[in-house]
Enzyme design. Structure first.
Site, short mmCIF file in Angstrom:
data_model
loop_
_atom_site.label_atom_id
_atom_site.label_comp_id
_atom_site.label_asym_id
_atom_site.label_seq_id
_atom_site.Cartn_x
_atom_site.Cartn_y
_atom_site.Cartn_z
N PRO A 9 -16.96 1.90 -37.18
CA PRO A 9 -17.65 3.28 -37.75
C PRO A 9 -18.17 4.18 -36.60
CG PRO A 9 -19.32 1.06 -37.96
CD PRO A 9 -17.77 0.71 -37.46
N ASN A 10 -17.99 5.52 -37.20
CA ASN A 10 -18.19 6.54 -36.29
C ASN A 10 -17.47 6.95 -35.44
OD1 ASN A 10 -20.67 7.17 -38.15
ND2 ASN A 10 -21.47 5.46 -37.27
N ARG A 17 -19.64 13.61 -32.33
CA ARG A 17 -20.96 12.78 -32.07
C ARG A 17 -21.31 12.48 -30.84
NH1 ARG A 17 -19.55 6.19 -32.21
NH2 ARG A 17 -21.68 5.99 -32.55
N TYR A 22 -20.49 9.81 -25.44
CA TYR A 22 -19.02 9.36 -25.78
C TYR A 22 -18.12 10.27 -25.39
CZ TYR A 22 -21.55 6.17 -28.60
OH TYR A 22 -22.47 4.94 -29.21
N ASN A 73 -12.87 -1.89 -30.76
CA ASN A 73 -13.89 -1.35 -30.47
C ASN A 73 -14.72 -1.69 -32.00
OD1 ASN A 73 -16.35 0.01 -30.14
ND2 ASN A 73 -15.26 1.75 -29.01
N ALA A 76 -20.82 -0.10 -34.09
CA ALA A 76 -22.17 -0.49 -34.36
C ALA A 76 -22.01 -2.11 -34.76
CB ALA A 76 -23.02 0.23 -35.31
N GLU A 97 -12.12 -6.45 -26.15
CA GLU A 97 -13.24 -5.78 -26.75
C GLU A 97 -13.33 -4.40 -25.88
OE1 GLU A 97 -17.12 -7.74 -25.96
OE2 GLU A 97 -17.87 -6.21 -27.66
N HIS A 99 -15.64 -0.79 -25.09
CA HIS A 99 -16.48 0.21 -25.69
C HIS A 99 -16.55 1.35 -24.77
CE1 HIS A 99 -18.52 -2.70 -28.35
NE2 HIS A 99 -18.35 -3.55 -27.34
N ARG A 106 -27.73 0.83 -21.81
CA ARG A 106 -28.20 1.50 -23.30
C ARG A 106 -29.47 0.53 -23.89
NH1 ARG A 106 -24.01 3.86 -26.86
NH2 ARG A 106 -25.56 5.00 -27.73
C1 DQA Z 1 -19.68 1.86 -28.99
C2 DQA Z 1 -21.13 1.34 -28.42
C3 DQA Z 1 -22.00 0.96 -30.08
O1 DQA Z 1 -23.11 0.51 -29.41
C4 DQA Z 1 -21.95 2.04 -30.79
O2 DQA Z 1 -22.71 1.73 -31.88
C5 DQA Z 1 -20.70 2.75 -31.15
C6 DQA Z 1 -19.76 2.90 -30.17
C7 DQA Z 1 -18.92 2.33 -27.79
O3 DQA Z 1 -17.77 2.61 -27.91
O4 DQA Z 1 -19.56 2.72 -26.68
O5 DQA Z 1 -20.55 3.11 -32.26
O6 DQA Z 1 -18.96 0.63 -29.50
#
Ligand code: DQA
Length: 148
Positions: A9-10, A17, A22, A73, A76, A97, A99, A106
């Protein structure tokens, strides 16, 4: 070799965002990077993004018997989803994985990763380059296991 890249998501909002966290590159830029990486390494990349947990589980299940590796990835859902962890365990496909941000520096709730339990490697805080690194890692790993 076929690699599935899954974004949660997002992540479709990249560039819009929280650019301070990011970066300014867009989701379209990420797709371009995946395309270039696929061509450079001579692998097939299928990409999938969803804002819905069940869709992500469905896509992981879909990969069974079709994909050699997964880069994920979960965004959240990293920090909440036992369902995604269980799906990764169920298909047992080598998974890395990623990020974009350095989740370790964080909020404390971002330092738990359920999906990470099923992954052979985690790359965090390398921005979009982390996806390329993850794909390279999988290609090397899968090449070595094919030779053995
Ligand atoms: C994320 C880190 C997560 O905590 C966050 O909710 C994201 C992006 C990252 O790519 O840094 O949506 O996965």
């Amino acid at each position: 070799m076929k690699i599935l890249v899954i974004n949660g998501p997002n992540l479709n909002m990249l560039g819009i965002r929280e650019p301070g966290i990011y970066g300014k590159s867009s989701f379209a830029d990420l797709l371009l990077l995946l395309d270039t990486t696929a061509k450079e390494l001579g692998v097939e990349i299928e990409q999938y993004q969803s804002n819905h947990e069940g869709n992500l589980v469905d896509k992981i299940q879909w990969a069974y018997g079709k994909m050699d590796g997964i880069v994920i990835n979960p965004a959240a859902y990293t920090h909440t989803s036992v369902a995604i962890l269980d799906a990764l365990k169920a298909v047992s496909i080598p998974t890395v994985e990623v990020h974009i941000s350095d989740v370790d520096s964080r909020e404390p709730f971002r330092q738990i990763s359920y999906a990470g339990i099923a992954c052979c490697k985690t790359i965090k805080g390398h921005g979009l380059d982390g996806y390329r690194e993850a794909i390279e890692y999988l290609v090397n790993m899968l090449d070595k296991s094919a030779d053995a």
